[in-house]
Design a protein around this motif. Sequence first.
Motif, PDB file in Angstrom:
ATOM      1  N   ARG A  91      92.443 -71.373 -23.510  1.00 44.80           N
ATOM      2  CA  ARG A  91      91.755 -72.422 -22.762  1.00 44.80           C
ATOM      3  C   ARG A  91      92.730 -73.224 -21.893  1.00 44.80           C
ATOM      4  N   TRP A  92      94.036 -73.081 -22.163  1.00 46.05           N
ATOM      5  CA  TRP A  92      95.037 -73.807 -21.391  1.00 46.05           C
ATOM      6  C   TRP A  92      95.622 -72.969 -20.259  1.00 46.05           C
ATOM      7  N   GLU A  93      95.195 -71.733 -20.100  1.00 42.85           N
ATOM      8  CA  GLU A  93      95.708 -70.925 -18.999  1.00 42.85           C
ATOM      9  C   GLU A  93      95.062 -71.378 -17.694  1.00 42.85           C
ATOM     10  N   PRO A  94      95.741 -71.244 -16.548  1.00 48.80           N
ATOM     11  CA  PRO A  94      95.131 -71.608 -15.266  1.00 48.80           C
ATOM     12  C   PRO A  94      93.881 -70.770 -15.000  1.00 48.80           C
ATOM     13  N   ALA A  95      92.878 -71.381 -14.392  1.00 45.20           N
ATOM     14  CA  ALA A  95      91.621 -70.675 -14.143  1.00 45.20           C
ATOM     15  C   ALA A  95      91.821 -69.434 -13.289  1.00 45.20           C
ATOM     16  N   ASN A  96      92.771 -69.474 -12.351  1.00 40.90           N
ATOM     17  CA  ASN A  96      92.985 -68.312 -11.490  1.00 40.90           C
ATOM     18  C   ASN A  96      93.877 -67.256 -12.131  1.00 40.90           C
ATOM     19  N   GLN A  97      94.257 -67.506 -13.404  1.00 39.46           N
ATOM     20  CA  GLN A  97      95.026 -66.518 -14.164  1.00 39.46           C
ATOM     21  C   GLN A  97      94.334 -66.214 -15.492  1.00 39.46           C
ATOM     22  N   ALA A  98      93.018 -66.180 -15.481  1.00 35.99           N
ATOM     23  CA  ALA A  98      92.271 -65.830 -16.693  1.00 35.99           C
ATOM     24  C   ALA A  98      92.741 -64.474 -17.205  1.00 35.99           C
ATOM     25  N   GLY A  99      93.094 -64.423 -18.470  1.00 38.24           N
ATOM     26  CA  GLY A  99      93.670 -63.218 -19.065  1.00 38.24           C
ATOM     27  C   GLY A  99      95.119 -63.399 -19.440  1.00 38.24           C
ATOM     28  N   LEU A 100      95.753 -64.485 -18.949  1.00 38.20           N
ATOM     29  CA  LEU A 100      97.160 -64.725 -19.240  1.00 38.20           C
ATOM     30  C   LEU A 100      97.414 -64.866 -20.730  1.00 38.20           C
ATOM     31  N   GLY A 101      96.543 -65.613 -21.422  1.00 34.34           N
ATOM     32  CA  GLY A 101      96.720 -65.799 -22.864  1.00 34.34           C
ATOM     33  C   GLY A 101      96.628 -64.491 -23.622  1.00 34.34           C
ATOM     34  N   GLN A 102      95.661 -63.658 -23.263  1.00 34.34           N
ATOM     35  CA  GLN A 102      95.506 -62.379 -23.954  1.00 34.34           C
ATOM     36  C   GLN A 102      96.681 -61.451 -23.686  1.00 34.34           C
ATOM     37  N   ILE A 103      97.196 -61.461 -22.463  1.00 39.41           N
ATOM     38  CA  ILE A 103      98.365 -60.645 -22.147  1.00 39.41           C
ATOM     39  C   ILE A 103      99.559 -61.104 -22.996  1.00 39.41           C
ATOM     40  N   LEU A 104      99.791 -62.407 -23.041  1.00 38.94           N
ATOM     41  CA  LEU A 104     100.876 -62.939 -23.857  1.00 38.94           C
ATOM     42  C   LEU A 104     100.701 -62.547 -25.316  1.00 38.94           C
ATOM     43  N   GLY A 105      99.500 -62.720 -25.844  1.00 33.47           N
ATOM     44  CA  GLY A 105      99.256 -62.408 -27.248  1.00 33.47           C
ATOM     45  C   GLY A 105      99.547 -60.965 -27.591  1.00 33.47           C
ATOM     46  N   GLN A 106      99.286 -60.061 -26.664  1.00 29.90           N
ATOM     47  CA  GLN A 106      99.535 -58.644 -26.907  1.00 29.90           C
ATOM     48  C   GLN A 106     101.015 -58.300 -26.764  1.00 29.90           C
ATOM     49  N   VAL A 107     101.641 -58.764 -25.670  1.00 30.99           N
ATOM     50  CA  VAL A 107     103.003 -58.330 -25.351  1.00 30.99           C
ATOM     51  C   VAL A 107     104.043 -59.073 -26.180  1.00 30.99           C
ATOM     52  N   LEU A 108     103.677 -60.193 -26.767  1.00 34.03           N
ATOM     53  CA  LEU A 108     104.590 -60.873 -27.684  1.00 34.03           C
ATOM     54  C   LEU A 108     105.053 -59.911 -28.771  1.00 34.03           C
ATOM     55  N   ARG A 109     104.168 -59.017 -29.197  1.00 34.31           N
ATOM     56  CA  ARG A 109     104.504 -58.019 -30.217  1.00 34.31           C
ATOM     57  C   ARG A 109     104.910 -56.684 -29.597  1.00 34.31           C
ATOM     58  N   THR A 110     104.120 -56.199 -28.646  1.00 35.80           N
ATOM     59  CA  THR A 110     104.371 -54.857 -28.118  1.00 35.80           C
ATOM     60  C   THR A 110     105.562 -54.807 -27.168  1.00 35.80           C
ATOM     61  N   GLY A 111     105.992 -55.969 -26.667  1.00 34.95           N
ATOM     62  CA  GLY A 111     107.070 -55.989 -25.700  1.00 34.95           C
ATOM     63  C   GLY A 111     108.455 -55.983 -26.298  1.00 34.95           C
ATOM     64  N   GLY A 112     108.579 -55.880 -27.637  1.00 29.54           N
ATOM     65  CA  GLY A 112     109.871 -55.833 -28.283  1.00 29.54           C
ATOM     66  C   GLY A 112     110.562 -57.180 -28.331  1.00 29.54           C
ATOM     67  N   THR A 113     111.803 -57.207 -28.817  1.00 24.70           N
ATOM     68  CA  THR A 113     112.598 -58.431 -28.907  1.00 24.70           C
ATOM     69  C   THR A 113     113.930 -58.195 -28.208  1.00 24.70           C
ATOM     70  N   THR A 114     114.750 -59.233 -28.124  1.00 21.85           N
ATOM     71  CA  THR A 114     116.061 -59.080 -27.484  1.00 21.85           C
ATOM     72  C   THR A 114     116.995 -58.213 -28.314  1.00 21.85           C
ATOM     73  N   LEU A 115     116.670 -58.014 -29.595  1.00 21.15           N
ATOM     74  CA  LEU A 115     117.499 -57.175 -30.459  1.00 21.15           C
ATOM     75  C   LEU A 115     116.932 -55.781 -30.664  1.00 21.15           C
ATOM     76  N   HIS A 116     115.614 -55.629 -30.528  1.00 20.11           N
ATOM     77  CA  HIS A 116     114.983 -54.331 -30.782  1.00 20.11           C
ATOM     78  C   HIS A 116     113.978 -54.019 -29.681  1.00 20.11           C
ATOM     79  N   SER A 117     114.065 -52.819 -29.134  1.00 27.10           N
ATOM     80  CA  SER A 117     113.096 -52.367 -28.139  1.00 27.10           C
ATOM     81  C   SER A 117     111.739 -52.181 -28.808  1.00 27.10           C
ATOM     82  N   PRO A 118     110.682 -52.067 -28.016  1.00 27.44           N
ATOM     83  CA  PRO A 118     109.361 -51.830 -28.618  1.00 27.44           C
ATOM     84  C   PRO A 118     109.341 -50.626 -29.563  1.00 27.44           C
ATOM     85  N   ASP A 119     109.947 -49.518 -29.165  1.00 23.47           N
ATOM     86  CA  ASP A 119     109.951 -48.333 -30.029  1.00 23.47           C
ATOM     87  C   ASP A 119     110.747 -48.566 -31.304  1.00 23.47           C
ATOM     88  N   GLU A 120     111.891 -49.224 -31.191  1.00 23.35           N
ATOM     89  CA  GLU A 120     112.694 -49.507 -32.378  1.00 23.35           C
ATOM     90  C   GLU A 120     111.947 -50.417 -33.343  1.00 23.35           C
TER      91      GLU A 120
END
Length: 498
Positions: A91-120
């Motif tokens: 609800r806090w994402e900009p109206a012209n960027q609807a979907g930003l929260g869902q993208i963040l929620g997904q890629v926070l996990r699938t996008g890996g970390t600075t120490l481990h790639s997504p596959d690792e």
Amino acid sequence: MSQRMVTSKNRPRKYWILLLFLPLIWLLFNAVSVTAQSARHYTDLEFAPAPEIVLPPFDRFELENGMVVYLMQDRELPLVSGTALIRTGDRWEPANQAGLGQILGQVLRTGGTTLHSPDELNQLLERRAASVETGVDTTSASASFNALSQDLEEVFGLFAEVLRTPAFAPEQIELAKSQQAGAIARRNDSPSAIASREFQKLIYGENSPYARTIEYETLSNISRSDVVQFYQRYFHPNNMILGIVGDFETAEMRELIEQKFGDWKPGQTISKNIAELSPTAQAQQGGVFFVERPQLTQSTIQIGHLGGELNSPDYPALSVLNGVMNGFGGRLFNQVRSREGLAYSVYGVWSPRFDYPGMFIAGGQTRSEATVPLIQSVFREIERIRTEPITAEELQYAQDTTLNSFIFNFADPSQTLSRLMRYEYYGYPEDFIFQYRRGVEATTIEDVQRVAQKYLNPDQLVTLVVGNPMEINPPLSSLTPNTTVTSIDISIPEPSRS
């Protein structure tokens, strides 16, 4: 002669087999007879008193950086699970960027970390039969983990990495956007999904953060830097509640939490005025709306108006009202579905939210030609519960079913811990569980009629139908002498070519 001898020799064997089975047949017949005689109507069933809710022992403390932590031991299985709630939401994402929260929620996990790639990261978790999941919904973000007790330290370390040092791999962001685009292309495949989406727009307004729709255009406005900025704005330890339940030693668990999160620096305190987002008025004040789907042989119907919040002092009585209206034995099921045969499914629920108004929503699914009769029948039942007192039997049945279903929310320690965390997250009192139960038990016949008259407003009811106009007979225009039916366009805007 030989044939006669064979027959005479086999005959006694057949008689003996018959004699052996006669007692069994007699027992089965009597069992069926006794069952038929003992079958009772559901209104004659007696329920044992609902058991008391007993909170398991737990520890609550705060780290120096402001992170709130709940610990609750459960030694039944060698498992540990945990959830972090983060004060944000799409609800806090900009109206012209609807979907930003869902993208963040997904890629926070699938996008890996600075120490481990997504596959690792995937491989490390799979080897331990563990999981780390993340997501963002309307009013919060969450991250969770599940692990065997023996793997707790390793998995909890990966969980902390995901929360503290996400990498947001660009290719994973593009993949998430592509998947969201695919969901947009398919969003009109389900009549129930159409009804739910469009009804929220009618109640909250199509530009409300509680009803806006992700479009190709809003997805194209989202870049990796937008995802990173949204994360940096909200993901801080002083903006987070962490709860862990399972097979662990409390002292060791506290030490592990301090090790993984204690040096995380707090961020700027987030002070958002929820009231600025909450709808102060219903977008459509009544009316009949229609989504044309000529391929359908049945109609999906939603009827309702703006509702309230869980902290209303009348919430327990409204829950009992729900029990009178809904479910097997409720008025809508008995009258609309069973007696009149007008619905495959039917419901009418006062559905509040923690910190913004929910909805009263009724409806169901029915064959096309029964659309208008079903709507009229639901309206009659809403009016009847407003104008006629319920019976003592209805009150008792609704109280029993309400309390028994509520207690199922505390069937195991993880559910109980989740409730405690939610209550703190939304600023509810510690004893809200017990306040609610006492309120349900104290509800009277007069209370149910009072809240029905106060909160159910027939003049504000919005009616939405998704169906085939050629099969709906009588037509929706016949609902009242002056009914105007407004068509809703659900065509999907094409993506920009730029």
